[in-house]
Design a protein around this motif. Structure first.
Motif, mmCIF file in Angstrom:
data_model
loop_
_atom_site.group_PDB
_atom_site.id
_atom_site.type_symbol
_atom_site.label_atom_id
_atom_site.label_comp_id
_atom_site.label_asym_id
_atom_site.label_seq_id
_atom_site.Cartn_x
_atom_site.Cartn_y
_atom_site.Cartn_z
ATOM 1 N N HIS A 133 38.979 4.080 -20.658
ATOM 2 C CA HIS A 133 38.833 2.699 -21.251
ATOM 3 C C HIS A 133 39.653 1.598 -20.560
ATOM 4 C CE1 HIS A 133 37.054 3.376 -25.622
ATOM 5 N NE2 HIS A 133 35.866 2.851 -24.739
ATOM 6 N N ARG A 134 40.716 2.094 -19.862
ATOM 7 C CA ARG A 134 41.363 0.920 -19.086
ATOM 8 C C ARG A 134 40.523 0.393 -17.822
ATOM 9 N NH1 ARG A 134 46.115 4.388 -20.248
ATOM 10 N NH2 ARG A 134 47.066 3.437 -21.824
ATOM 11 N N GLY A 135 39.805 1.216 -17.441
ATOM 12 C CA GLY A 135 38.708 0.995 -16.462
ATOM 13 C C GLY A 135 37.837 -0.089 -16.789
ATOM 14 N N ALA A 136 37.174 0.438 -18.279
ATOM 15 C CA ALA A 136 36.348 -0.467 -18.855
ATOM 16 C C ALA A 136 36.793 -2.070 -18.950
ATOM 17 C CB ALA A 136 35.811 0.088 -19.892
ATOM 18 N N MET A 137 37.802 -2.015 -19.560
ATOM 19 C CA MET A 137 38.600 -3.121 -19.822
ATOM 20 C C MET A 137 38.867 -4.004 -18.539
ATOM 21 S SD MET A 137 38.789 -3.242 -22.962
ATOM 22 C CE MET A 137 39.948 -4.505 -23.246
ATOM 23 N N ALA A 138 39.304 -3.194 -17.492
ATOM 24 C CA ALA A 138 39.522 -4.022 -16.245
ATOM 25 C C ALA A 138 38.021 -4.639 -15.682
ATOM 26 C CB ALA A 138 40.256 -3.125 -15.180
ATOM 27 N N ALA A 139 36.953 -4.040 -15.941
ATOM 28 C CA ALA A 139 35.879 -4.634 -15.463
ATOM 29 C C ALA A 139 35.515 -5.902 -16.192
ATOM 30 C CB ALA A 139 34.723 -3.730 -15.402
ATOM 31 N N GLY A 140 35.964 -6.045 -17.403
ATOM 32 C CA GLY A 140 35.345 -6.999 -18.183
ATOM 33 C C GLY A 140 33.831 -7.276 -18.386
ATOM 34 N N GLY A 141 33.096 -6.172 -18.363
ATOM 35 C CA GLY A 141 31.744 -6.048 -18.547
ATOM 36 C C GLY A 141 31.350 -5.800 -19.897
ATOM 37 N N ALA A 142 30.604 -4.699 -20.011
ATOM 38 C CA ALA A 142 30.040 -4.527 -21.431
ATOM 39 C C ALA A 142 31.408 -4.111 -22.171
ATOM 40 C CB ALA A 142 29.171 -3.062 -21.115
ATOM 41 N N PRO A 143 31.306 -4.286 -23.550
ATOM 42 C CA PRO A 143 32.181 -3.960 -24.446
ATOM 43 C C PRO A 143 32.509 -2.611 -24.732
ATOM 44 C CG PRO A 143 30.304 -4.804 -25.659
ATOM 45 C CD PRO A 143 30.062 -5.003 -24.089
ATOM 46 N N PRO A 144 33.695 -2.101 -24.809
ATOM 47 C CA PRO A 144 34.112 -0.676 -24.928
ATOM 48 C C PRO A 144 33.684 -0.240 -26.580
ATOM 49 C CG PRO A 144 36.108 -1.980 -24.907
ATOM 50 C CD PRO A 144 34.984 -3.088 -24.530
ATOM 51 N N VAL A 145 33.794 0.957 -26.692
ATOM 52 C CA VAL A 145 33.572 1.619 -28.273
ATOM 53 C C VAL A 145 34.660 2.648 -28.128
ATOM 54 C CG1 VAL A 145 32.211 2.839 -29.753
ATOM 55 C CG2 VAL A 145 31.159 0.881 -28.485
ATOM 56 N N GLY A 146 35.726 2.455 -29.035
ATOM 57 C CA GLY A 146 36.705 3.789 -29.171
ATOM 58 C C GLY A 146 36.487 4.366 -30.557
ATOM 59 N N VAL A 147 36.561 5.614 -30.727
ATOM 60 C CA VAL A 147 36.347 6.364 -31.806
ATOM 61 C C VAL A 147 37.564 7.318 -31.912
ATOM 62 C CG1 VAL A 147 34.789 7.981 -33.007
ATOM 63 C CG2 VAL A 147 33.814 6.412 -31.301
ATOM 64 N N VAL A 148 38.294 7.081 -33.180
ATOM 65 C CA VAL A 148 39.573 7.656 -33.263
ATOM 66 C C VAL A 148 39.603 8.684 -34.611
ATOM 67 C CG1 VAL A 148 40.688 5.727 -32.219
ATOM 68 C CG2 VAL A 148 40.480 5.813 -34.593
ATOM 69 N N GLY A 149 40.603 9.397 -34.543
ATOM 70 C CA GLY A 149 40.601 10.631 -35.649
ATOM 71 C C GLY A 149 41.793 10.332 -36.711
ATOM 72 N N SER A 150 42.174 9.067 -36.890
ATOM 73 C CA SER A 150 43.069 8.747 -37.718
ATOM 74 C C SER A 150 42.607 7.208 -38.542
ATOM 75 C CB SER A 150 44.365 8.678 -37.288
ATOM 76 O OG SER A 150 44.598 7.787 -36.379
#
Length: 282
Positions: free
Chosen positions: A193-210
């Motif tokens: 996700h840090r890589g995805a954020m650095a690219a500034g391209g397609a928006p990221p999706v995070g799924v968490v367990g709390s």
């Protein structure tokens, strides 16, 4: 608690307490408010919540729980299991300490939204899954879960090579317009996700367990906030929910459902990321 029998007396409904000053009355609350508090009951896992909401509206389900009335519908009875009376007693006792209006106000103030399965705005990719979450809590735009999507997962204790590969994959995929999905754990997930954020391209999706207000691992707070601003952060756990062990296999099925492809960068033989692969095969 003694087992409920068909001829056992049903606890009487308690008189409704007046709403606290400044809070809406229960009759003014949206169905999502009751769905949210139902999701927070002890022992209310995905299967039970799905069963309960398949046979009653959220408001009616909450009223039944708060009154301690037994369920008779086969789907709910099956989901409650052999210890159903004990579970019902725990739900009733927990409900006495919950004010749905106050809980809804806290949700609104936290900028967390609630979406129910079968209602407008619920992600199509999850709606078509074999085990769609009955209730989704999210921060950010659910509409970003579209187009090509790749989950990048792996061990939390990854090597430096694994970290570098995950970062590069996340960066290059996002730059190419591919949505990167991960569980936001340390190690491979965070690097992707840090890589995805650095690219500034397609928006990221995070799924968490709390709950979305319970950052886990604690050091991931900045990344959680970034993903929620740039894309969307998802959980089926309500605010305040701790990262209990059982929540992570449940989370993994959502990661798999959100993705067209699952890439395991680095994993132990029995690592949790392999559970995500199993879910993707379903």
């Amino acid at each position: 608690s003694p087992a409920h029998r068909d001829d056992a007396p049903v606890p009487a409904d308690r008189p409704a307490d007046p709403p606290a000053e400044g809070l809406p009355a229960s009759s003014e609350l949206p169905p999502e408010a009751f769905a949210a508090v139902l999701a927070g009951l002890p022992g209310m896992g995905p299967a039970r919540l799905t069963a309960v909401l398949s046979v009653a509206t959220p408001a009616d389900a909450w009223a039944r729980v708060a009154a301690g009335r037994p369920w008779t519908q086969p789907a709910a009875v099956r989901a409650l299991g052999a210890r159903g009376p004990e579970v019902l007693a725990r739900w009733r006792d927990a409900a006495r300490d919950v004010d749905p209006a106050a809980a809804w106000q806290a949700l609104v103030a936290s900028d967390v939204e609630v979406t129910r399965h079968g209602r407008p705005g619920y992600p199509e990719v999850l709606a078509s899954d074999v085990e769609p979450p009955a209730v989704l809590f999210h921060r950010g735009d659910l509409a970003v879960i579209s187009g090509p999507r790749v989950a990048i997962v792996g061990t939390r204790r990854c090597s430096s090579v694994g970290t570098a590969v995950a970062f590069e994959l996340g960066r290059d995929l996002a730059a190419a317009g591919v949505v990167v999905v991960s569980g936001l754990a340390t190690g491979v997930d965070a690097a992707a996700h840090r890589g995805a954020m650095a690219a500034g391209g397609a928006p990221p999706v995070g799924v968490v367990g709390s709950g979305l207000d319970v950052v886990y691992p604690r050091g991931q707070g900045a990344l959680w906030r970034s993903v929620g601003r740039a894309g969307v952060l998802l959980s089926e756990a309500p605010l305040g929910a701790r990262p209990e062990r059982w929540r992570f296999p449940a989370r993994n099925r959502i990661i798999a459902a959100c993705s067209d492809l699952v890439v395991v960068v680095e994993s132990h033989r029995r690592g949790g990321s392999l559970h995500t692969v199993d879910e993707a095969d379903r």
